[in-house]
Motif scaffolding. Structure first.
Motif, PDB file in Angstrom:
ATOM      1  N   TYR A   1       0.808  -1.220   0.000  1.00 17.93           N
ATOM      2  CA  TYR A   1       0.000   0.000   0.000  1.00 17.93           C
ATOM      3  C   TYR A   1       0.843   1.271   0.000  1.00 17.93           C
ATOM      4  CZ  TYR A   1      -3.595  -3.359   1.120  1.00 17.93           C
ATOM      5  OH  TYR A   1      -4.442  -4.424   1.082  1.00 17.93           O
TER       6      TYR A   1
ATOM      7  N   ALA B   1      -6.694   4.084  -0.453  1.00 21.57           N
ATOM      8  CA  ALA B   1      -5.887   3.300  -1.382  1.00 21.57           C
ATOM      9  C   ALA B   1      -6.777   2.682  -2.439  1.00 21.57           C
ATOM     10  CB  ALA B   1      -5.126   2.197  -0.643  1.00 21.57           C
TER      11      ALA B   1
ATOM     12  N   ILE C   1      -4.158   4.023   6.266  1.00 24.21           N
ATOM     13  CA  ILE C   1      -4.589   3.754   4.895  1.00 24.21           C
ATOM     14  C   ILE C   1      -5.923   3.024   4.979  1.00 24.21           C
ATOM     15  CG2 ILE C   1      -4.100   2.474   2.778  1.00 24.21           C
ATOM     16  CD1 ILE C   1      -1.094   2.628   3.638  1.00 24.21           C
TER      17      ILE C   1
ATOM     18  N   THR D   1      -5.577   8.135   4.160  1.00 22.06           N
ATOM     19  CA  THR D   1      -5.314   8.078   2.729  1.00 22.06           C
ATOM     20  C   THR D   1      -6.113   6.912   2.178  1.00 22.06           C
ATOM     21  OG1 THR D   1      -3.080   8.954   2.978  1.00 22.06           O
ATOM     22  CG2 THR D   1      -3.565   7.789   0.933  1.00 22.06           C
TER      23      THR D   1
ATOM     24  N   SER E   1      -8.106   0.883   2.511  1.00 22.49           N
ATOM     25  CA  SER E   1      -8.171   0.237   1.209  1.00 22.49           C
ATOM     26  C   SER E   1      -9.614  -0.128   0.911  1.00 22.49           C
ATOM     27  CB  SER E   1      -7.314  -1.028   1.179  1.00 22.49           C
ATOM     28  OG  SER E   1      -7.533  -1.705  -0.047  1.00 22.49           O
TER      29      SER E   1
ATOM     30  N   ASP F   1       2.734   2.649  -5.823  1.00 21.82           N
ATOM     31  CA  ASP F   1       1.785   2.515  -6.929  1.00 21.82           C
ATOM     32  C   ASP F   1       2.580   2.600  -8.229  1.00 21.82           C
ATOM     33  OD1 ASP F   1       2.325   5.238  -7.317  1.00 21.82           O
ATOM     34  OD2 ASP F   1       0.326   5.912  -6.772  1.00 21.82           O
TER      35      ASP F   1
ATOM     36  N   ARG G   1      -2.269   7.519  -3.965  1.00 18.66           N
ATOM     37  CA  ARG G   1      -2.629   6.593  -2.888  1.00 18.66           C
ATOM     38  C   ARG G   1      -1.519   6.413  -1.870  1.00 18.66           C
ATOM     39  NH1 ARG G   1      -3.095   0.307  -3.578  1.00 18.66           N
ATOM     40  NH2 ARG G   1      -0.936  -0.246  -3.304  1.00 18.66           N
TER      41      ARG G   1
END
Length: 113
Positions: free
Chosen positions: A5, A43, A60, A41, A62, A8, A53
């Motif tokens: 994560y 993801a 995070i 954030t 997701s 990217d 992301r």
């Protein structure tokens, strides 16, 4: 668990976060957001080239389990946050509709490993 994560398709390195939350439902996500006080954030699939992301701190979230694709209604379609462009194009194939090209993402790209 954090490493996938923190990158990217942009190739940007240097993200950091304390944990990853992977909600199963909108209700679970909503309940978490009501009590969380840390920076967040979101993801996505990691196919973007803008490092959007990659977090600089905090948690995070997701949305990888949000893969629902709704039906086509009045020339629009509702898709979950984890539906890839490739999946959407495949779903629309054979219909009268298509999703226009997105120059910053490859519709067949996978999350970087």
């Amino acid at each position: 668990m954090l490493a996938p994560y923190l990158r990217d398709a942009s190739g940007f390195l240097g993200g950091k976060a304390s944990e990853v939350i992977i909600p199963e439902t909108v209700e679970e996500l909503s309940d978490f957001l009501k009590t969380n006080r840390q920076p967040i954030t979101i993801a996505g699939a990691g196919t973007g080239v803008t490092a959007g992301r990659i977090p600089s701190d905090g948690i995070i979230i997701s949305l990888e389990r949000f893969k629902q694709v709704g039906g086509i209604t009045e020339s629009s379609i509702e898709v979950g946050a984890a539906v890839t462009l490739h999946d959407l194009q495949g779903y629309l194939q054979g219909s009268l509709y298509f999703y226009p090209p997105n120059p910053t993402e490859e519709p067949h790209a996978n999350t970087p490993q």
